[in-house]
Every structure is written in structure tokens, then in C-alpha cells.
Design a protein around this motif. Structure first.
Motif, PDB file in Angstrom:
ATOM      1  N   ARG A 151      -4.827   1.416  10.407  1.00 26.01           N
ATOM      2  CA  ARG A 151      -6.018   0.760   9.859  1.00 26.01           C
ATOM      3  C   ARG A 151      -7.107   1.777   9.544  1.00 26.01           C
ATOM      4  O   ARG A 151      -7.760   1.706   8.493  1.00 26.01           O
ATOM      5  N   ARG A 154      -6.111   3.800   6.437  1.00 27.56           N
ATOM      6  CA  ARG A 154      -6.307   3.023   5.213  1.00 27.56           C
ATOM      7  C   ARG A 154      -7.783   2.945   4.842  1.00 27.56           C
ATOM      8  O   ARG A 154      -8.140   3.010   3.667  1.00 27.56           O
ATOM      9  N   ASP A 155      -8.648   2.795   5.847  1.00 30.20           N
ATOM     10  CA  ASP A 155     -10.088   2.756   5.579  1.00 30.20           C
ATOM     11  C   ASP A 155     -10.561   4.091   5.014  1.00 30.20           C
ATOM     12  O   ASP A 155     -11.368   4.127   4.065  1.00 30.20           O
ATOM     13  N   GLN A 157      -8.718   6.298   3.417  1.00 32.43           N
ATOM     14  CA  GLN A 157      -8.150   6.447   2.082  1.00 32.43           C
ATOM     15  C   GLN A 157      -8.906   5.600   1.070  1.00 32.43           C
ATOM     16  O   GLN A 157      -9.138   6.030  -0.070  1.00 32.43           O
ATOM     17  N   GLU A 158      -9.308   4.410   1.479  1.00 29.04           N
ATOM     18  CA  GLU A 158     -10.066   3.526   0.584  1.00 29.04           C
ATOM     19  C   GLU A 158     -11.406   4.149   0.205  1.00 29.04           C
ATOM     20  O   GLU A 158     -11.840   4.071  -0.946  1.00 29.04           O
ATOM     21  N   ALA A 159     -12.062   4.799   1.182  1.00 32.18           N
ATOM     22  CA  ALA A 159     -13.342   5.467   0.896  1.00 32.18           C
ATOM     23  C   ALA A 159     -13.144   6.609  -0.090  1.00 32.18           C
ATOM     24  O   ALA A 159     -13.955   6.801  -1.011  1.00 32.18           O
ATOM     25  N   ASP A 161     -10.629   6.910  -2.321  1.00 34.73           N
ATOM     26  CA  ASP A 161     -10.259   6.349  -3.617  1.00 34.73           C
ATOM     27  C   ASP A 161     -11.467   5.763  -4.344  1.00 34.73           C
ATOM     28  O   ASP A 161     -11.580   5.875  -5.570  1.00 34.73           O
ATOM     29  N   GLU A 162     -12.375   5.172  -3.605  1.00 32.90           N
ATOM     30  CA  GLU A 162     -13.565   4.585  -4.229  1.00 32.90           C
ATOM     31  C   GLU A 162     -14.457   5.683  -4.811  1.00 32.90           C
ATOM     32  O   GLU A 162     -15.005   5.529  -5.914  1.00 32.90           O
ATOM     33  N   ARG A 165     -12.828   6.939  -7.934  1.00 34.26           N
ATOM     34  CA  ARG A 165     -12.980   5.948  -9.011  1.00 34.26           C
ATOM     35  C   ARG A 165     -14.377   6.049  -9.628  1.00 34.26           C
ATOM     36  O   ARG A 165     -14.538   5.999 -10.850  1.00 34.26           O
ATOM     37  N   ALA A 204      -9.432  11.733   5.208  1.00 29.25           N
ATOM     38  CA  ALA A 204      -8.280  10.856   4.968  1.00 29.25           C
ATOM     39  C   ALA A 204      -6.987  11.551   5.384  1.00 29.25           C
ATOM     40  O   ALA A 204      -6.110  10.934   6.001  1.00 29.25           O
TER      41      ALA A 204
END
Length: 229
Positions: A151, A154-155, A157-159, A161-162, A165, A204
Motif C-alpha cells: 500500500r 503504491r501511494d 508510485q502514485e505521487a 506518477d502524478e 503527469r 518510490a
């Protein structure tokens, strides 16, 4: 236990967060006022049947008794999910199997691990230190589990990726329009995004490495099936 809510037991240090502000809307009609100091009214309160939901009951008990586990005497974080070892649970002082009733005098707030430990402890052990040790062990295992590591990875990695982006959008005129930024605003903001990416990348990678380590640690070889003659 120190001022931050950390406890050290068996060489392990775990954190028990203090209870946050309770923001659940309680149905006052279902929750009778606690008549502190009046023994006659307290007897009536204790015998009153509970008709509120489990969540309302937990929050009510937290308000009355400062969100403290009655078994280990440590604070309970009321925001934890139900599967967490330190999550709040309603403990029946006299179990239903032994004729205990679902009344206010027969319930108390406890950590999930402390509550489940009651059945494991022999000779009716009720020393808070015993429950604190079991809770510390459960939290230590939980914090080093593969599920928690995944978890967090993933958090992280999400930061990352954002931020990437945002950088891709800002480098295109149409993207800057979507970000509602002018060219000058993006020029000022772009270095900050680059710093975020530079920091989030290693974070990450480290989080995924911790997940791989946790998964290897807790993965046991599959048992081989045996044919029975």
C-alpha cells in the motif's frame, strides 16, 4: 510510553496515535447521557439496552472514556480500519456465550488485538502489560507486513506518477490550459514539479524495495500435498 504515544516492549518501538477529534454525527436519542457521580442513575444507565449502531457505540464510548483501551490502558486511534491490529472494537465484559447482555454496563472499548487476546490468555490474565506486549507484537508484524508495504509503495508510485503527469501537461500549450496556468506561471512552477519528481523517484524505488523485502520475508514455501493410501 513517551509523550508522543510510543511504547517500547521487547526491544520493539511502536506508535499508538492519540485519539483524533470525533466527527461522527451521533444520534443523541439512541445514546443516553452518562450520569457521572450519581450511583442510582448509573445503575439505570448500565442496565440500559444498546440500540445504536456499532460505529455510534464505539464513538460514544470513546467520548465517555477518552478512547482508551480498558485492557492495556493505551489510547486507541478511532480512525484505523477494522482490519488493523489497533482498531477500536466493542468488548463484552461478560461474553454473550456466558450470558452477558448487550447493555452499556457490559461493554467497553478495546484494541482489536487486545480484545482477541482475551481468548488466548490462560488463567484469566488481566495485567495491562500482557496486553500491551501482545499489541506491540501485532503492530510490529503489521507494520512489516507485505500488505502494508504494498500500500505504501503504491501511494509513493502514485505521487511520482502524478508529478510526471503534471510535467507532461505543463510542457504542452493545451496541457497548460488544462492546468489553468499561463506560460509565465508554468515557468515559475516547473522547477517545483521537477524537484517533486527528483524526490518522489527514489522514495518510490525505496518503497518498492521494502515491499519486495517484506514479501520475501513473509512468503513461506507451499506445503507439498501427500497422497493418503
Amino acid at each position: 510510553m513517551n509523550d508522543r504515544g510510543d511504547i517500547t516492549l521487547g526491544g520493539k518501538t511502536v506508535r499508538l496515535s492519540a485519539v483524533p477529534a470525533i466527527d461522527v454525527e451521533l444520534e443523541i436519542a439512541k445514546l443516553p447521557p452518562y450520569p457521572a457521580g450519581d450511583e442510582a442513575r448509573l445503575a439505570v444507565w448500565r442496565a440500559k439496552k444498546i440500540t445504536s449502531t456499532a460505529k455510534e457505540t464505539r464513538e460514544y464510548l470513546a467520548r465517555l472514556f477518552s478512547a482508551t483501551c480498558h485492557l492495556c490502558d493505551q489510547p486507541i486511534d478511532m480512525t484505523l480500519p477494522v482490519e488493523h491490529p489497533g482498531a477500536p472494537q466493542i468488548d463484552h465484559l461478560t461474553p454473550k456465550s456466558a450470558g452477558g447482555s448487550y447493555t452499556w454496563g457490559n461493554v467497553a472499548l478495546a484494541h482489536r488485538t487486545c480484545n482477541s487476546s482475551k481468548n488466548d490468555l490462560r488463567a484469566g490474565a488481566r495485567e495491562p502489560a500482557i496486553y500491551r506486549q501482545k499489541l506491540a507484537d501485532a503492530l510490529f508484524i503489521h507494520e512489516s507486513s507485505a500488505a502494508v508495504a504494498l500500500r505504501r509503495a503504491r501511494d509513493a508510485q502514485e505521487a511520482l506518477d502524478e508529478s510526471k503527469r503534471t510535467l507532461r501537461l505543463g510542457d504542452r500549450p493545451t496541457g497548460r490550459a488544462r492546468l489553468r496556468m499561463t506560460d509565465l506561471e508554468w515557468e515559475d512552477y516547473r522547477p517545483e514539479v521537477e524537484r517533486e519528481i527528483a524526490e518522489a523517484g527514489p522514495a518510490a524505488a525505496a518503497a518498492w524495495a521494502r515491499y519486495a523485502e517484506a514479501r520475501a520475508r513473509w512468503c513461506y514455501p507451499k506445503a507439498r500435498s501427500r497422497k493418503i493410501d
